[in-house]
Design a protein around this motif. Structure first.
Motif, PDB file in Angstrom:
ATOM      1  N   LYS A 153       0.845  -1.182   0.000  1.00 57.86           N
ATOM      2  CA  LYS A 153       0.000   0.000   0.000  1.00 57.86           C
ATOM      3  C   LYS A 153       0.897   1.254   0.000  1.00 57.86           C
ATOM      4  CE  LYS A 153       0.297   1.756   4.193  1.00 57.86           C
ATOM      5  NZ  LYS A 153       0.122   2.334   5.427  1.00 57.86           N
ATOM      6  N   HIS A 183      -0.512  -5.379   5.837  1.00 54.47           N
ATOM      7  CA  HIS A 183       0.087  -6.176   6.915  1.00 54.47           C
ATOM      8  C   HIS A 183      -0.829  -6.301   8.126  1.00 54.47           C
ATOM      9  CE1 HIS A 183       1.366  -2.373   8.840  1.00 54.47           C
ATOM     10  NE2 HIS A 183       1.508  -3.083   9.929  1.00 54.47           N
ATOM     11  N   PHE A 184      -1.844  -5.420   8.249  1.00 51.59           N
ATOM     12  CA  PHE A 184      -2.783  -5.585   9.367  1.00 51.59           C
ATOM     13  C   PHE A 184      -3.508  -6.925   9.267  1.00 51.59           C
ATOM     14  CE2 PHE A 184      -3.935  -1.763  12.073  1.00 51.59           C
ATOM     15  CZ  PHE A 184      -2.656  -1.247  12.009  1.00 51.59           C
ATOM     16  N   MET A 187      -1.804  -9.595  11.182  1.00 54.33           N
ATOM     17  CA  MET A 187      -1.671  -9.509  12.647  1.00 54.33           C
ATOM     18  C   MET A 187      -2.477 -10.628  13.283  1.00 54.33           C
ATOM     19  SD  MET A 187      -2.310  -5.608  13.790  1.00 54.33           S
ATOM     20  CE  MET A 187      -1.183  -4.278  13.450  1.00 54.33           C
ATOM     21  N   PHE A 219      -7.040   2.959  16.052  1.00 53.37           N
ATOM     22  CA  PHE A 219      -5.628   2.559  16.113  1.00 53.37           C
ATOM     23  C   PHE A 219      -4.788   3.824  16.273  1.00 53.37           C
ATOM     24  CE2 PHE A 219      -1.494   0.978  14.957  1.00 53.37           C
ATOM     25  CZ  PHE A 219      -1.505  -0.332  15.410  1.00 53.37           C
ATOM     26  N   GLU A 221      -1.431   5.756  17.960  1.00 52.82           N
ATOM     27  CA  GLU A 221      -0.053   5.312  18.199  1.00 52.82           C
ATOM     28  C   GLU A 221       0.713   6.368  18.977  1.00 52.82           C
ATOM     29  OE1 GLU A 221       1.621   3.335  14.346  1.00 52.82           O
ATOM     30  OE2 GLU A 221       0.627   5.177  13.769  1.00 52.82           O
ATOM     31  N   LEU A 223       3.875   6.670  18.295  1.00 52.42           N
ATOM     32  CA  LEU A 223       4.866   7.080  17.298  1.00 52.42           C
ATOM     33  C   LEU A 223       4.452   8.375  16.621  1.00 52.42           C
ATOM     34  CD1 LEU A 223       5.557   3.718  15.404  1.00 52.42           C
ATOM     35  CD2 LEU A 223       6.966   4.823  17.167  1.00 52.42           C
ATOM     36  N   ARG A 228       9.818   9.839   8.534  1.00 55.08           N
ATOM     37  CA  ARG A 228       9.207   9.294   7.298  1.00 55.08           C
ATOM     38  C   ARG A 228       8.512  10.376   6.463  1.00 55.08           C
ATOM     39  NH1 ARG A 228       4.859   5.632   8.880  1.00 55.08           N
ATOM     40  NH2 ARG A 228       4.979   4.482   6.938  1.00 55.08           N
ATOM     41  N   PHE A 231       7.478   9.783   2.798  1.00 55.45           N
ATOM     42  CA  PHE A 231       6.254   9.035   2.504  1.00 55.45           C
ATOM     43  C   PHE A 231       5.026   9.721   3.108  1.00 55.45           C
ATOM     44  CE2 PHE A 231       3.191   6.158   4.599  1.00 55.45           C
ATOM     45  CZ  PHE A 231       2.472   5.789   3.472  1.00 55.45           C
ATOM     46  N   ASP A 240      -3.009   6.831   4.944  1.00 57.07           N
ATOM     47  CA  ASP A 240      -2.031   5.872   5.473  1.00 57.07           C
ATOM     48  C   ASP A 240      -2.706   4.756   6.263  1.00 57.07           C
ATOM     49  OD1 ASP A 240       0.546   4.859   6.184  1.00 57.07           O
ATOM     50  OD2 ASP A 240       0.452   5.899   8.108  1.00 57.07           O
ATOM     51  N   MET A 241      -3.716   5.096   7.038  1.00 50.81           N
ATOM     52  CA  MET A 241      -4.285   4.113   7.972  1.00 50.81           C
ATOM     53  C   MET A 241      -5.753   3.775   7.707  1.00 50.81           C
ATOM     54  SD  MET A 241      -1.810   3.234   9.969  1.00 50.81           S
ATOM     55  CE  MET A 241      -2.689   2.365  11.251  1.00 50.81           C
ATOM     56  N   HIS A 245      -5.631  -0.028   6.101  1.00 48.29           N
ATOM     57  CA  HIS A 245      -5.715  -1.004   7.196  1.00 48.29           C
ATOM     58  C   HIS A 245      -7.082  -1.023   7.886  1.00 48.29           C
ATOM     59  CE1 HIS A 245      -1.484  -1.289   6.661  1.00 48.29           C
ATOM     60  NE2 HIS A 245      -1.174  -0.173   7.280  1.00 48.29           N
ATOM     61  N   LYS A 344      -1.303   9.824  15.295  1.00 52.14           N
ATOM     62  CA  LYS A 344       0.095   9.671  15.729  1.00 52.14           C
ATOM     63  C   LYS A 344       0.363  10.608  16.899  1.00 52.14           C
ATOM     64  CE  LYS A 344       2.148   7.901  11.501  1.00 52.14           C
ATOM     65  NZ  LYS A 344       2.364   6.528  11.971  1.00 52.14           N
ATOM     66  N   GLU A 416       3.833 -10.496  11.502  1.00 49.35           N
ATOM     67  CA  GLU A 416       2.771 -10.099  10.565  1.00 49.35           C
ATOM     68  C   GLU A 416       3.181 -10.344   9.108  1.00 49.35           C
ATOM     69  OE1 GLU A 416       2.622  -6.084  11.820  1.00 49.35           O
ATOM     70  OE2 GLU A 416       2.030  -6.732  13.829  1.00 49.35           O
TER      71      GLU A 416
END
Ligand SMILES: O=P(O)(O)OC[C@H]1O[C@@H](O)[C@H](O)[C@@H](O)[C@@H]1O
Length: 477
Positions: A153, A183-184, A187, A219, A221, A223, A228, A231, A240-241, A245, A344, A416
């Motif tokens: 993605k 990748h979610f 998980m 979700f 975070e 972080l 980054r 990106f 992004d999310m 995901h 974030k 994952e």
């Protein structure tokens, strides 16, 4: 790259595609990138250690000269991160090759394709624009029959570009040979949604609009940007999310029970949900929010304001927190708001799916105490399942006390990316995103993207370490 770069012994042992049935080549474009060393290879290591796939030939490809030995060291170190060891792991490391090549150059690509052993899988661990260029070049030269493609993605930047990218891919491989990675979906906690929902008579029948008032999929975070900007800046939390995901998680949470976990059943069930999903009331101005962190600290780590992070262009107005309320217009979920959010630099972040149940029809007069709404919370990050119920606590038996029943999910056997790669290596795709879903998920968020681009929704500030801007109350209930 020249023909001489394809090792002679490798040509002799079947890199021309004539290896035995189980032999396969996993060719990773972007071998020197962060994604490859941090996520892809450690995940692959866990997969090899768990299932010893036969005849796996791992080729790393990137710009710049490099040796097989250097690549093998990168691979071995990354495998060690996941604690992978044993003869199968050693064999893959020993056999791995590195090829310096430009993934967008037709000549280089031809030679890379000639150098395969058995079935070829091309993994694009590259920036999205480079992946598209590489696919254009491949569409001009063609690929060997049976070649699989694995794309990361974001898949496109809107519904039209995702559809155009699908058309480009279908010009040289069938859809059944395309893996769109999320990748979610690898998980173990996300996969656990399937078990919790579909193997429990006391849970699944309750997950309908008859009993559920609203659903949160969050979700957040700790972080921040983490270097980054290249990106993330201009991409933001929504793309992004949420677009990727979390809409996939929504699809798993809301889908009708599939009769098997095979790809056709699971993907059909998920696609049906996505087709039925839209912004609540079709009103992104009321039912979407965006925020951006200012200076603060999270868990003792200081963050500058997002706009002062290296590489950020403040004029892009990138959000670091996005929240959208969606409606899922199916019989099961009509009238139930799904609040989906990710941010974030959030303090004490939540990472879970929460089903908020309606109040009990009637609590008998005479029972005292706080009667809380039941909640079922399925953790996405930490892997906890929690059920909030009311019981008669210690003391007066007619006094109710809210309690939480809690259990933890075990960590997955595979990382994952190992789970994702299992699908790639075994050519099973229930955990990857089908072409129609890749377009639908853009269609769902496009009204929000438009409203934000046109400045119809304010970009609110929140200090890093806070739980987000105040005043984003849920207006659906
Ligand atoms: O917690 P995980 O597995 O790293 O997933 C979250 C990450 O997922 C990535 O896909 C996003 O690009 C990141 O911004 C995010 O931090």
């Amino acid at each position: 790259m020249s023909a001489a770069d394809v090792p002679a012994d490798a040509r002799a042992d079947g890199m021309d595609g004539t290896g035995d049935d189980r032999t396969q080549t996993l060719l990773v474009f972007g071998a020197r990138g962060d994604l490859t060393s941090r996520l892809l290879l450690p995940g692959l290591g866990t997969l090899i250690a768990a299932s010893s796939p036969a005849g796996l030939f791992l080729v790393g490809c990137d710009h710049g000269e490099g040796s097989d030995e250097e690549w093998r060291t990168v691979v071995a170190e990354a495998f060690a991160v996941g604690g992978a060891s044993g003869p199968a792991v050693d064999a893959v490391v020993r056999d791995a090759r590195y090829v310096a090549a430009d993934a967008t150059d037709e000549g280089d690509l031809r030679r890379l394709l000639e150098g395969r052993r058995g079935r070829l899988t091309l993994y694009f661990a590259l920036p999205p624009a480079v992946t598209v260029e590489a696919c254009r070049a491949l569409s001009r030269i063609g690929v060997p029959d049976g070649t699989r493609l694995v794309l990361e993605k974001p898949f496109g930047t809107d519904a039209a570009s995702a559809a155009a990218l699908n058309d480009l891919l279908h010009g040289f491989v069938p859809e059944s040979h395309v893996h769109r990675v999320d990748h979610f979906l690898g998980m173990s906690t996300v996969l656990n949604i399937l078990g919790v929902r579909f193997a429990n008579r006391v849970i699944e029948p309750m997950l309908t609009s008859e009993h559920v008032e609203k659903v949160d999929i969050v979700f957040d975070e700790t972080l921040g940007l983490e270097g980054r900007a290249g990106f993330y800046d201009g991409t933001g939390a929504l793309r992004d999310m949420l677009q990727s995901h979390l809409l996939q998680v929504l699809a798993l949470v809301a889908m009708y029970p599939p009769s098997t976990l095979e790809q056709l059943d699971v993907r059909d069930a998920k696609a049906q949900v996505l087709r039925a999903t839209r912004v609540w009331d079709d009103d992104p101005e009321r039912f979407s929010h965006r925020g951006r962190y200012t200076a603060g600290s999270v868990d003792g780590r200081s963050f500058p304001s997002y706009v002062d992070e290296p590489g950020v262009d403040p004029a892009l107005g990138t959000e670091t927190l996005a929240e959208v309320v969606f409606a899922v217009d199916t019989w099961r979920w009509a009238g139930v708001p799904f609040r989906v959010r990710s941010g974030k630099a959030i303090g004490s972040p939540r990472q879970e799916v929460t089903f908020w149940f309606k109040a009990a029809q009637r609590v008998p007069a005479g029972l005292a105490g706080d009667v809380l709404r039941n909640r079922l919370r399925i953790g996405l990050g930490a892997g906890r399942l929690r059920l909030d119920i009311n019981i008669n606590g210690p003391g007066d038996p007619s006094t109710l006390t809210p309690v939480t029943l809690e259990t933890r999910f075990g960590p997955g056997e595979l990382f994952e990316y190992g789970e994702v790669l299992r699908g790639v290596i075994e050519d099973e795709k229930p955990l990857s995103v089908r072409d129609d879903m890749s377009v639908e998920s853009w269609r769902i968020v496009e009204p929000v993207l438009d409203a934000w681009r046109e400045g119809r929704v304010p970009l609110d500030d929140y200090p890093a370490g806070s739980t987000g801007p105040a005043g984003w109350e849920d207006r659906t209930t």
